[in-house]
Scaffold this motif. Structure first.
Motif, mmCIF file in Angstrom:
data_model
loop_
_atom_site.group_PDB
_atom_site.id
_atom_site.type_symbol
_atom_site.label_atom_id
_atom_site.label_comp_id
_atom_site.label_asym_id
_atom_site.label_seq_id
_atom_site.Cartn_x
_atom_site.Cartn_y
_atom_site.Cartn_z
ATOM 1 N N ASP A 1 0.830 -1.205 0.000
ATOM 2 C CA ASP A 1 0.000 0.000 0.000
ATOM 3 C C ASP A 1 0.864 1.255 0.000
ATOM 4 O O ASP A 1 2.014 1.240 0.452
ATOM 5 C CB ASP A 1 -0.875 0.036 1.265
ATOM 6 N N LYS A 2 0.266 2.318 -0.489
ATOM 7 C CA LYS A 2 0.832 3.672 -0.407
ATOM 8 C C LYS A 2 2.182 3.810 -1.094
ATOM 9 O O LYS A 2 3.035 4.563 -0.650
ATOM 10 C CB LYS A 2 0.897 4.128 1.048
ATOM 11 N N GLN A 3 2.343 3.089 -2.203
ATOM 12 C CA GLN A 3 3.560 3.215 -3.001
ATOM 13 C C GLN A 3 3.256 3.708 -4.410
ATOM 14 O O GLN A 3 4.117 3.676 -5.281
ATOM 15 C CB GLN A 3 4.290 1.860 -3.057
ATOM 16 N N GLY A 4 2.012 4.116 -4.657
ATOM 17 C CA GLY A 4 1.630 4.619 -5.967
ATOM 18 C C GLY A 4 1.263 3.533 -6.968
ATOM 19 O O GLY A 4 0.984 3.829 -8.131
ATOM 20 N N ILE A 5 1.241 2.283 -6.521
ATOM 21 C CA ILE A 5 0.947 1.168 -7.421
ATOM 22 C C ILE A 5 -0.487 1.243 -7.936
ATOM 23 O O ILE A 5 -0.740 1.091 -9.134
ATOM 24 C CB ILE A 5 1.216 -0.175 -6.712
ATOM 25 N N GLY A 6 -1.439 1.466 -7.033
ATOM 26 C CA GLY A 6 -2.845 1.545 -7.434
ATOM 27 C C GLY A 6 -3.068 2.642 -8.458
ATOM 28 O O GLY A 6 -3.785 2.449 -9.438
ATOM 29 N N ARG A 7 -2.445 3.778 -8.255
ATOM 30 C CA ARG A 7 -2.629 4.900 -9.177
ATOM 31 C C ARG A 7 -2.054 4.592 -10.556
ATOM 32 O O ARG A 7 -2.657 4.903 -11.582
ATOM 33 C CB ARG A 7 -2.001 6.172 -8.594
ATOM 34 N N LYS A 8 -0.889 3.942 -10.584
ATOM 35 C CA LYS A 8 -0.287 3.588 -11.877
ATOM 36 C C LYS A 8 -1.162 2.578 -12.621
ATOM 37 O O LYS A 8 -1.384 2.715 -13.830
ATOM 38 C CB LYS A 8 1.124 3.041 -11.672
ATOM 39 N N LEU A 9 -1.649 1.573 -11.904
ATOM 40 C CA LEU A 9 -2.530 0.587 -12.537
ATOM 41 C C LEU A 9 -3.828 1.239 -13.005
ATOM 42 O O LEU A 9 -4.328 0.948 -14.092
ATOM 43 C CB LEU A 9 -2.836 -0.553 -11.556
ATOM 44 N N PHE B 1 -18.556 1.573 1.030
ATOM 45 C CA PHE B 1 -18.622 2.861 1.707
ATOM 46 C C PHE B 1 -17.494 2.987 2.738
ATOM 47 O O PHE B 1 -17.089 2.006 3.360
ATOM 48 C CB PHE B 1 -19.963 3.012 2.447
ATOM 49 N N GLU B 2 -17.032 4.228 2.914
ATOM 50 C CA GLU B 2 -16.090 4.579 3.981
ATOM 51 C C GLU B 2 -14.832 3.712 3.975
ATOM 52 O O GLU B 2 -14.389 3.216 5.010
ATOM 53 C CB GLU B 2 -16.792 4.533 5.348
ATOM 54 N N PHE C 1 -9.741 7.034 -2.665
ATOM 55 C CA PHE C 1 -8.863 6.934 -3.829
ATOM 56 C C PHE C 1 -9.609 7.356 -5.097
ATOM 57 O O PHE C 1 -9.118 8.167 -5.887
ATOM 58 C CB PHE C 1 -8.350 5.491 -3.960
ATOM 59 N N TYR C 2 -10.813 6.810 -5.300
ATOM 60 C CA TYR C 2 -11.560 7.117 -6.520
ATOM 61 C C TYR C 2 -12.024 8.569 -6.537
ATOM 62 O O TYR C 2 -12.001 9.210 -7.593
ATOM 63 C CB TYR C 2 -12.725 6.151 -6.699
ATOM 64 N N TRP D 1 -13.284 10.484 -10.003
ATOM 65 C CA TRP D 1 -14.524 9.763 -10.264
ATOM 66 C C TRP D 1 -15.694 10.517 -9.637
ATOM 67 O O TRP D 1 -15.543 11.163 -8.599
ATOM 68 C CB TRP D 1 -14.437 8.356 -9.688
ATOM 69 N N THR D 2 -16.861 10.416 -10.268
ATOM 70 C CA THR D 2 -18.071 11.089 -9.792
ATOM 71 C C THR D 2 -19.017 10.068 -9.176
ATOM 72 O O THR D 2 -19.369 9.079 -9.828
ATOM 73 C CB THR D 2 -18.785 11.797 -10.970
ATOM 74 N N GLU D 3 -19.426 10.332 -7.949
ATOM 75 C CA GLU D 3 -20.409 9.459 -7.299
ATOM 76 C C GLU D 3 -21.764 9.672 -7.967
ATOM 77 O O GLU D 3 -22.211 10.809 -8.129
ATOM 78 C CB GLU D 3 -20.498 9.787 -5.811
ATOM 79 N N VAL D 4 -22.425 8.566 -8.365
ATOM 80 C CA VAL D 4 -23.703 8.671 -9.070
ATOM 81 C C VAL D 4 -24.816 7.893 -8.367
ATOM 82 O O VAL D 4 -25.916 7.795 -8.891
ATOM 83 C CB VAL D 4 -23.581 8.208 -10.541
#
Length: 148
Positions: free
Chosen positions: A79-87, A109-110, A116-117, A122-125
């Motif tokens: 976690d918190k290494q930028g991996i999620g954002r790159k993917l 939720f929560e 992150f999103y 991202w827009t909550e709909v």
């Protein structure tokens, strides 16, 4: 750290990552089979993995059939290494070269995933089922946000 397209031979390690998440876990890990992963990676869309020292530590899969982000998971030890954002970014770049249709996803939720999103634009709909927030990303929002 290597980000690359997912291959069928990656599925066993992908499942390890999926089942290691602490937030937003599947209530029954058997609901997502190896065959499901293969279908989503090869017939319905495409997947990517992040590899560190020959170990898959994160993955993402986009679904062109239902215009959905089917999966985006990072092993909690990474976690918190930028991996999620790159993917996330490589997946959305690819998705919007395939179609201009908006894409959606659901997350609990929560959770950190919810934050992150939101931070990724991202827009909550509304809701997806009773236990998840539904988010959408349009081509226009992605291109304007991602080109900044």
């Amino acid at each position: 750290m290597i980000i690359r397209e997912a291959e069928i031979s990656d599925i066993k390690q992908i499942q390890i990552v999926r089942n290691a998440v602490k937030e937003n876990p599947l209530s029954n890990p058997n609901l997502v089979t190896d065959e499901d992963c293969q279908i989503f990676m090869t017939e319905r869309g495409k997947g990517w993995v992040c590899e560190i020292n020959h170990q898959i530590v994160g993955f993402s899969i986009a679904d062109l059939v239902d215009h959905n982000i089917w999966a985006l998971f990072v092993h909690p030890n990474f976690d918190k290494q930028g991996i999620g954002r790159k993917l996330h970014d490589i997946m959305l770049d690819w998705y919007f070269t395939q179609t201009k249709d908006k894409v959606w996803l659901g997350t609990a939720f929560e959770t950190r995933a919810e934050q992150f999103y939101r931070q990724a634009g991202w827009t909550e709909v509304g809701t997806h089922g009773t236990k998840e927030i539904k988010f959408e990303m349009t081509f226009e929002d992605w291109t304007s946000r991602h080109s900044q």
